[in-house]
Design an enzyme around this catalytic site. Structure first.
Site, PDB file in Angstrom:
ATOM      1  CG  HIS A   1      -2.001   0.958   1.275  1.00 54.13           C
ATOM      2  ND1 HIS A   1      -2.406   1.817   0.521  1.00 54.13           N
ATOM      3  CD2 HIS A   1      -2.971   1.152   2.253  1.00 54.13           C
ATOM      4  CE1 HIS A   1      -3.627   2.267   0.699  1.00 54.13           C
ATOM      5  NE2 HIS A   1      -3.744   2.024   1.782  1.00 54.13           N
TER       6      HIS A   1
ATOM      7  CG  HIS B   1      -4.354   0.286  -8.189  1.00 49.03           C
ATOM      8  ND1 HIS B   1      -5.723   0.111  -8.101  1.00 49.03           N
ATOM      9  CD2 HIS B   1      -4.063   1.092  -7.627  1.00 49.03           C
ATOM     10  CE1 HIS B   1      -5.985   1.021  -6.874  1.00 49.03           C
ATOM     11  NE2 HIS B   1      -4.832   1.384  -6.767  1.00 49.03           N
TER      12      HIS B   1
ATOM     13  CG  ASP C   1       2.814   4.452  -4.674  1.00 52.90           C
ATOM     14  OD1 ASP C   1       2.667   5.337  -4.463  1.00 52.90           O
ATOM     15  OD2 ASP C   1       2.070   3.680  -4.215  1.00 52.90           O
TER      16      ASP C   1
HETATM   17  N1  CMC Z   1       4.233  -7.118 -11.435  1.00 53.27           N
HETATM   18  C1  CMC Z   1       4.092  -8.449 -11.872  1.00 53.27           C
HETATM   19  N2  CMC Z   1       2.854  -8.908 -11.798  1.00 53.27           N
HETATM   20  C2  CMC Z   1       1.869  -8.465 -11.525  1.00 53.27           C
HETATM   21  C3  CMC Z   1       1.893  -7.392 -10.847  1.00 53.27           C
HETATM   22  C4  CMC Z   1       3.331  -6.405 -10.762  1.00 53.27           C
HETATM   23  N3  CMC Z   1       3.500  -5.515 -10.041  1.00 53.27           N
HETATM   24  N4  CMC Z   1       0.759  -7.043 -10.222  1.00 53.27           N
HETATM   25  C5  CMC Z   1       0.007  -7.653 -10.545  1.00 53.27           C
HETATM   26  N5  CMC Z   1       0.880  -8.713 -11.205  1.00 53.27           N
HETATM   27  C6  CMC Z   1       0.224 -10.122 -11.921  1.00 53.27           C
HETATM   28  C7  CMC Z   1      -0.080 -11.198 -10.733  1.00 53.27           C
HETATM   29  O1  CMC Z   1       1.121 -12.169 -10.840  1.00 53.27           O
HETATM   30  C8  CMC Z   1      -1.237 -11.922 -11.439  1.00 53.27           C
HETATM   31  O2  CMC Z   1      -0.758 -12.753 -12.414  1.00 53.27           O
HETATM   32  P1  CMC Z   1      -1.342 -14.248 -12.791  1.00 53.27           P
HETATM   33  O3  CMC Z   1      -2.737 -13.798 -13.009  1.00 53.27           O
HETATM   34  O4  CMC Z   1      -0.698 -14.663 -13.846  1.00 53.27           O
HETATM   35  O5  CMC Z   1      -1.187 -14.842 -11.280  1.00 53.27           O
HETATM   36  C9  CMC Z   1      -2.173 -10.701 -12.103  1.00 53.27           C
HETATM   37  O6  CMC Z   1      -1.032  -9.747 -12.514  1.00 53.27           O
HETATM   38  C10 CMC Z   1      -2.860 -10.399 -11.284  1.00 53.27           C
HETATM   39  O7  CMC Z   1      -2.386  -9.854  -9.919  1.00 53.27           O
HETATM   40  P2  CMC Z   1      -3.056  -9.838  -8.347  1.00 53.27           P
HETATM   41  O8  CMC Z   1      -2.049 -10.095  -7.428  1.00 53.27           O
HETATM   42  O9  CMC Z   1      -4.173 -10.606  -8.282  1.00 53.27           O
HETATM   43  O10 CMC Z   1      -3.602  -8.512  -8.198  1.00 53.27           O
HETATM   44  P3  CMC Z   1      -3.952  -7.635  -6.777  1.00 53.27           P
HETATM   45  O11 CMC Z   1      -5.280  -6.752  -7.388  1.00 53.27           O
HETATM   46  O12 CMC Z   1      -4.365  -8.744  -5.748  1.00 53.27           O
HETATM   47  O13 CMC Z   1      -2.666  -6.899  -6.378  1.00 53.27           O
HETATM   48  C11 CMC Z   1      -1.276  -4.923  -6.207  1.00 53.27           C
HETATM   49  C12 CMC Z   1      -2.609  -5.460  -6.784  1.00 53.27           C
HETATM   50  C13 CMC Z   1      -1.184  -3.662  -6.327  1.00 53.27           C
HETATM   51  C14 CMC Z   1      -1.168  -5.352  -4.830  1.00 53.27           C
HETATM   52  C15 CMC Z   1      -0.278  -5.476  -7.235  1.00 53.27           C
HETATM   53  O14 CMC Z   1      -0.507  -5.266  -8.612  1.00 53.27           O
HETATM   54  C16 CMC Z   1       1.042  -5.173  -6.643  1.00 53.27           C
HETATM   55  O15 CMC Z   1       1.561  -5.911  -5.970  1.00 53.27           O
HETATM   56  N6  CMC Z   1       1.801  -4.471  -7.323  1.00 53.27           N
HETATM   57  C17 CMC Z   1       3.074  -3.693  -7.003  1.00 53.27           C
HETATM   58  C18 CMC Z   1       2.934  -3.014  -5.462  1.00 53.27           C
HETATM   59  C19 CMC Z   1       2.486  -1.596  -5.856  1.00 53.27           C
HETATM   60  O16 CMC Z   1       2.784  -0.984  -6.857  1.00 53.27           O
HETATM   61  N7  CMC Z   1       1.519  -1.264  -5.015  1.00 53.27           N
HETATM   62  C20 CMC Z   1       1.042   0.110  -5.190  1.00 53.27           C
HETATM   63  C21 CMC Z   1      -0.551   0.272  -5.446  1.00 53.27           C
HETATM   64  S1  CMC Z   1      -1.168   1.857  -5.749  1.00 53.27           S
HETATM   65  C22 CMC Z   1      -0.863   2.624  -4.320  1.00 53.27           C
HETATM   66  C23 CMC Z   1      -1.705   2.323  -3.120  1.00 53.27           C
HETATM   67  O17 CMC Z   1      -3.312   2.176  -3.566  1.00 53.27           O
HETATM   68  O18 CMC Z   1      -1.426   2.297  -2.279  1.00 53.27           O
END
Ligand code: CMC
Length: 422
Positions: free
Chosen positions: A263, A302, A358
């Site tokens: 986050h 996201h 971010d």
């Molecule tokens: N890099 C590589 N692959 C990714 C990423 C990433 N940053 N984010 C998601 N994926 C892939 C993930 O591996 C999955 O692939 P598969 O379907 O093959 O298993 C698919 O995309 C869906 O991902 P998810 O984990 O189900 O997505 P989520 O909605 O649970 O996670 C997130 C959202 C923001 C936690 C995630 O995208 C992430 O970890 N991003 C990096 C950290 C980041 O930038 N966070 C800031 C968010 S914005 C600020 C805030 O709101 O605080």
């Protein structure tokens, strides 16, 4: 076509038609037909936990609006304090209301001396500023007994003003403590962002004069971070607030949720990632590791945006203005290359992974000399107004205490064996 769905219980043949209202269906209707059958929705990916009139976010279209106003217009024309007023009160202030609001915030920036001397000075010298901030916000609860009167509009207003006003003072104090510098008192002649910069960086000069471009850039970043509907920290605020806890401990819980790398810690992770990559020549290899599932591309993806985060577009422009003053952050070229290559790659396109807010904010903060540990703190300062707007809405709508259900999948009943028989 009927704007409704029909749920059929195949065990009994009973069915119920539930209208789709405002994009959702009322779970109470489901409960009438299917008592004790719960929706399994860990992390609330498909659950609307409340109705809210504060922030509208359409992740598919890349739209973000506060109280109906597009984020682009607010970032261009408004100030953080005006946006805070808008979020909390629902309307833009009149000139008189704005003056009163700015005056009230400006004159509540000081901390009780005991908060600073006894609490903040008591932390270990290398305490993470976010840990210091979370604990100090919670400690404020013990200084303001009127905070318990959450149903009294005047008392509620006082705590809202205190929280928004004191966040920069606590944030800068946490930093000064961690670097062994004396605490700087607020300067009430400066605007909100400039005063924060003064408390961060003032040394021996009689008056700190921040560069107006940097003050404005920080104010824009504050506007962009002020609210983002039901994210993890806002949900924490609402969950704790729903127990009718006071706004200080509720805000401390929200700030704690913001501390994590998924986050508020993501921009810190971006800078660490770019530093690790080190050169644009290593971008290809890093993306190979991301696609192999060995690591994540920080600042990408996201839960809600499946399109370019509109805040990331504005931040990119702000970054250019800041770098004009500070000189370019050497990590920028790596970030631009990463974005270019990722956005042409099937892996990221098919998963709708785009840069989020971010991806560039950390580079700006770093260029402005903020240490990496301060990044989540910089997020918490403006998000406080969003948390409080949700808290006010929660109380106004007389929400019930948050209490989800679970699907128990543990061991069924078994008998206790005394220690000697195991
Ligand atoms: N890099 C590589 N692959 C990714 C990423 C990433 N940053 N984010 C998601 N994926 C892939 C993930 O591996 C999955 O692939 P598969 O379907 O093959 O298993 C698919 O995309 C869906 O991902 P998810 O984990 O189900 O997505 P989520 O909605 O649970 O996670 C997130 C959202 C923001 C936690 C995630 O995208 C992430 O970890 N991003 C990096 C950290 C980041 O930038 N966070 C800031 C968010 S914005 C600020 C805030 O709101 O605080």
């Amino acid at each position: 076509m009927a704007e409704s769905i029909t749920i059929i219980d195949n065990r009994s043949g009973e069915q119920i038609e539930v209208p789709i209202i405002n994009g959702g269906i009322d779970a109470d209707e489901w409960g009438k037909l299917l008592p004790n059958i719960w929706f399994y929705d860990p992390a609330f990916g498909h659950t609307a936990s409340c109705a809210s009139a504060i922030t509208e976010l359409d992740g598919e279209k890349g739209i973000l609006r506060y109280r109906g106003y597009p984020i682009e217009q607010l970032a261009e024309q408004s100030t953080y304090l005006e946006v805070a007023y808008l979020l909390i009160n629902g309307e833009l202030p009149t000139p008189e209301a704005y003056d009163t609001w700015v005056h009230d915030i400006t004159y509540h920036t000081f901390l009780h001396e005991n908060v600073r001397k006894k609490f903040m000075d008591g932390f270990h010298h290398d305490a993470h500023p976010m840990g210091v901030l979370v604990s100090t916000i919670a400690a404020l609860s013990t200084f303001y007994n009127d905070a318990k009167n959450i149903n009294e509009p005047e008392d509620r207003y006082k705590q809202i003003v205190r929280l928004i006003a004191k966040m920069p003072t606590m944030a800068a104090g946490a930093h000064r403590h961690s670097v062994g510098m004396p605490f700087v008192y607020p300067d009430n002649n400066l605007d909100f962002a400039s005063n924060f910069l003064s408390m961060m960086w003032k040394v021996a000069e009689p008056k700190y004069e921040p560069d107006p471009v940097l003050s404005r850039a920080l104010d824009v970043l504050f506007i962009l971070h002020a609210d983002h509907e039901q994210n993890c920290s806002t949900t924490a605020m609402r969950v704790v607030g729903s127990s009718l806890a006071d706004p200080y401990v509720s805000t401390a819980a929200a700030a704690a949720a913001l501390y994590g790398p998924r986050h508020g810690g993501a921009n810190e992770a971006v800078v660490r990632m770019l530093t690790e990559i080190g050169s644009i020549d290593n971008v290809g290899e890093y993306l190979r590791r991301v696609k192999a599932g060995e690591t994540r591309l920080q600042g990408f993806g996201h839960r809600v945006y499946k399109n370019y985060d509109p805040r990331a577009k504005i931040i990119k422009r702000t970054a250019d203005e800041v770098f004009e003053v500070t000189g370019k952050n050497p990590l920028l070229d790596i970030a631009l290359k990463l974005e270019e290559v990722a956005l042409a790659d099937e892996y990221f396109l098919s998963r709708k992974l785009y840069p989020n807010v971010d991806f560039y904010s950390g580079l700006i903060y770093q260029a402005m000399n903020f240490p990496i540990d301060m990044f989540p703190v910089l997020f918490a300062i403006p998000r406080t107004s969003g948390w409080l707007a949700h808290w006010v809405e929660l109380l106004a709508r007389d929400s019930r205490i948050a209490r989800p259900r679970q699907l128990y999948d543990g061991v069924p009943q078994r008998d206790y064996l005394p220690l000697g028989q195991r």
